[in-house]
Design an enzyme around this catalytic site. Structure first.
Site, PDB file in Angstrom:
ATOM      1  N   GLY A 185      -6.022   3.184   5.635  1.00 21.64           N
ATOM      2  CA  GLY A 185      -6.185   4.639   5.784  1.00 21.64           C
ATOM      3  C   GLY A 185      -6.998   5.198   4.622  1.00 21.64           C
ATOM      4  CG  HIS A 186      -5.419   5.137   0.598  1.00 22.62           C
ATOM      5  ND1 HIS A 186      -4.329   4.311   0.551  1.00 22.62           N
ATOM      6  CD2 HIS A 186      -4.962   6.364   0.257  1.00 22.62           C
ATOM      7  CE1 HIS A 186      -3.260   5.005   0.195  1.00 22.62           C
ATOM      8  NE2 HIS A 186      -3.614   6.257   0.012  1.00 22.62           N
ATOM      9  CD  GLN A 208       2.256  14.607  -4.483  1.00 20.82           C
ATOM     10  OE1 GLN A 208       1.225  15.030  -5.012  1.00 20.82           O
ATOM     11  NE2 GLN A 208       2.227  13.965  -3.319  1.00 20.82           N
ATOM     12  CB  VAL A 250      -6.369   4.369   9.660  1.00 16.71           C
ATOM     13  CG1 VAL A 250      -6.660   2.907   9.951  1.00 16.71           C
ATOM     14  CG2 VAL A 250      -7.669   5.126   9.398  1.00 16.71           C
ATOM     15  NE  ARG A 292       6.565   8.109   0.899  1.00 18.08           N
ATOM     16  CZ  ARG A 292       7.233   8.531  -0.170  1.00 18.08           C
ATOM     17  NH1 ARG A 292       8.316   7.910  -0.536  1.00 18.08           N
ATOM     18  NH2 ARG A 292       6.830   9.580  -0.861  1.00 18.08           N
TER      19      ARG A 292
HETATM   20  P1  AMP Z   1      -1.722   9.313  -0.608  1.00 15.83           P
HETATM   21  O1  AMP Z   1      -2.235   8.214  -1.474  1.00 15.83           O
HETATM   22  O2  AMP Z   1      -0.546   8.908   0.218  1.00 15.83           O
HETATM   23  O3  AMP Z   1      -1.531  10.610  -1.361  1.00 15.83           O
HETATM   24  O4  AMP Z   1      -2.869   9.602   0.451  1.00 15.83           O
HETATM   25  C1  AMP Z   1      -4.172   9.911   0.046  1.00 15.83           C
HETATM   26  C2  AMP Z   1      -4.946  10.388   1.234  1.00 15.83           C
HETATM   27  O5  AMP Z   1      -4.960   9.377   2.249  1.00 15.83           O
HETATM   28  C3  AMP Z   1      -4.318  11.635   1.883  1.00 15.83           C
HETATM   29  O6  AMP Z   1      -5.344  12.535   2.252  1.00 15.83           O
HETATM   30  C4  AMP Z   1      -3.615  11.066   3.089  1.00 15.83           C
HETATM   31  O7  AMP Z   1      -3.460  11.998   4.151  1.00 15.83           O
HETATM   32  C5  AMP Z   1      -4.576   9.950   3.488  1.00 15.83           C
HETATM   33  N1  AMP Z   1      -3.891   8.957   4.324  1.00 15.83           N
HETATM   34  C6  AMP Z   1      -2.669   8.404   4.117  1.00 15.83           C
HETATM   35  N2  AMP Z   1      -2.358   7.577   5.133  1.00 15.83           N
HETATM   36  C7  AMP Z   1      -3.400   7.610   6.011  1.00 15.83           C
HETATM   37  C8  AMP Z   1      -3.674   6.990   7.270  1.00 15.83           C
HETATM   38  N3  AMP Z   1      -2.817   6.139   7.831  1.00 15.83           N
HETATM   39  N4  AMP Z   1      -4.840   7.279   7.881  1.00 15.83           N
HETATM   40  C9  AMP Z   1      -5.734   8.154   7.320  1.00 15.83           C
HETATM   41  N5  AMP Z   1      -5.535   8.773   6.132  1.00 15.83           N
HETATM   42  C10 AMP Z   1      -4.393   8.509   5.493  1.00 15.83           C
END
Ligand code: AMP
Length: 287
Positions: free
Chosen positions: A34-35, A59, A181, A192
């Site tokens: 996703g990232h 947060q 994703v 997680r």
């Molecule tokens: P985080 O590291 O969890 O703060 O996420 C960083 C960015 O990645 C945020 O904009 C999330 O919404 C995005 N993100 C997290 N999981 C996914 C995913 N499965 N698909 C697309 N973007 C994601």
């Protein structure tokens, strides 16, 4: 790729990007597909890409969750090797929050004008979470001054908060929301997920199936929120690893108001404790 930990260093490099479109992808690290998709999009849409890794303490609702959050900086750097990221910014907590700008006073005003976004949905179960997100994004946007920011639809409520922040404070920034994703099972990638066992990972497809049950019931003519939610609950309750359904809600995607009757374009949001892990997901009806 340039690796920076201080604002001073970062500024020196940002200076050399003058006149170019800077895309920014804020993250908390522990990279998954996703990232990496967000980063790919950023590279397509901007000339320079800045990615941040910052596990933001403000947060997290509790300290244990903050401490347990996966931190995998070395692997993260390896994953970025072929991604054409220009700057990876990994600041310390002090670097981010030692500022003369009092974000608290801005926040107080926002909490009054934005009660729904801060305290409903995810906010109802994670008090203070969106205030913390707001604070860190305020700081990161002020420091990096990007042209485009990239956020995942997976954290839908967060994208509404970013829209608000842009509207009130960072008017020149353009927001790009990137679709979620998923693994083949339908489970959304999340940092997680690393806490799930291999059995849990397989069985967690029930989350996506519950969302799908809402979709098919809606397609078959059911418009009442209560009935649609009951369908999803029925699917989830069949799986023993689902320990608790925290919420299943259907909301208007712009105003974030709860819906009684569902229309195409509304958003279904879900949070479930699965094998001890809190998993969230969402999907837009009719998409
Ligand atoms: P985080 O590291 O969890 O703060 O996420 C960083 C960015 O990645 C945020 O904009 C999330 O919404 C995005 N993100 C997290 N999981 C996914 C995913 N499965 N698909 C697309 N973007 C994601």
């Amino acid at each position: 790729m340039i690796f920076c930990q201080t604002i001073k260093e970062l500024n020196q490099h940002l200076e050399t990007f003058k006149g170019e479109t800077v895309g920014f992808v804020p993250t908390m690290g522990a990279f998954h597909d996703g990232h990496l998709d967000l980063i790919k999009r950023a590279k397509k849409k901007s000339q320079k890409v800045v990615v941040s890794i910052f596990v933001n303490p403000t947060q997290f609702t509790n300290n244990k969750d903050f401490e347990m959050y996966p931190r995998t900086i070395e692997e993260d750097i390896k994953k970025l090797k072929f991604s054409s990221v220009d700057i990876l910014f990994c600041p310390s907590v002090q670097e981010i929050y030692n500022s003369s700008i009092s974000i608290e006073s801005i926040l107080k005003k926002e909490a009054i004008s934005l009660p729904t976004l801060f305290s409903e949905g995810e906010g109802a179960f994670r008090p203070g979470h969106f205030e913390g997100v707001y604070m860190v994004l305020y700081r990161l946007f002020s420091i990096i001054r990007p042209n485009i920011v990239f956020f995942g639809e997976k954290d839908f409520q967060q994208t509404l908060l970013v829209k608000h922040l842009i509207k009130t404070t960072f008017r020149k920034i353009f927001l790009e929301v990137v679709p979620t994703v998923r693994l083949e099972s339908g489970l959304a990638y999340s940092s997680r997920n690393t806490h799930l066992s291999s059995v849990g990972l397989k069985k967690s497809k029930v989350l996506f199936q519950s969302l799908q049950s809402i979709k098919s019931a809606f397609m078959n003519g059911e418009k009442k929120t209560i009935s649609l939610i009951q369908k999803a609950e029925g699917v989830l309750k069949q799986e023993l690893l689902v320990e608790k359904i925290e919420y299943i809600e259907i909301r208007d995607p712009q105003s974030f108001a709860l819906k009684k009757e569902v229309e195409i374009g509304d958003i279904v949001l879900i949070s479930v404790f699965f094998e001890g892990v809190r998993l969230i997901d969402n999907f837009v009806i009719g998409k």
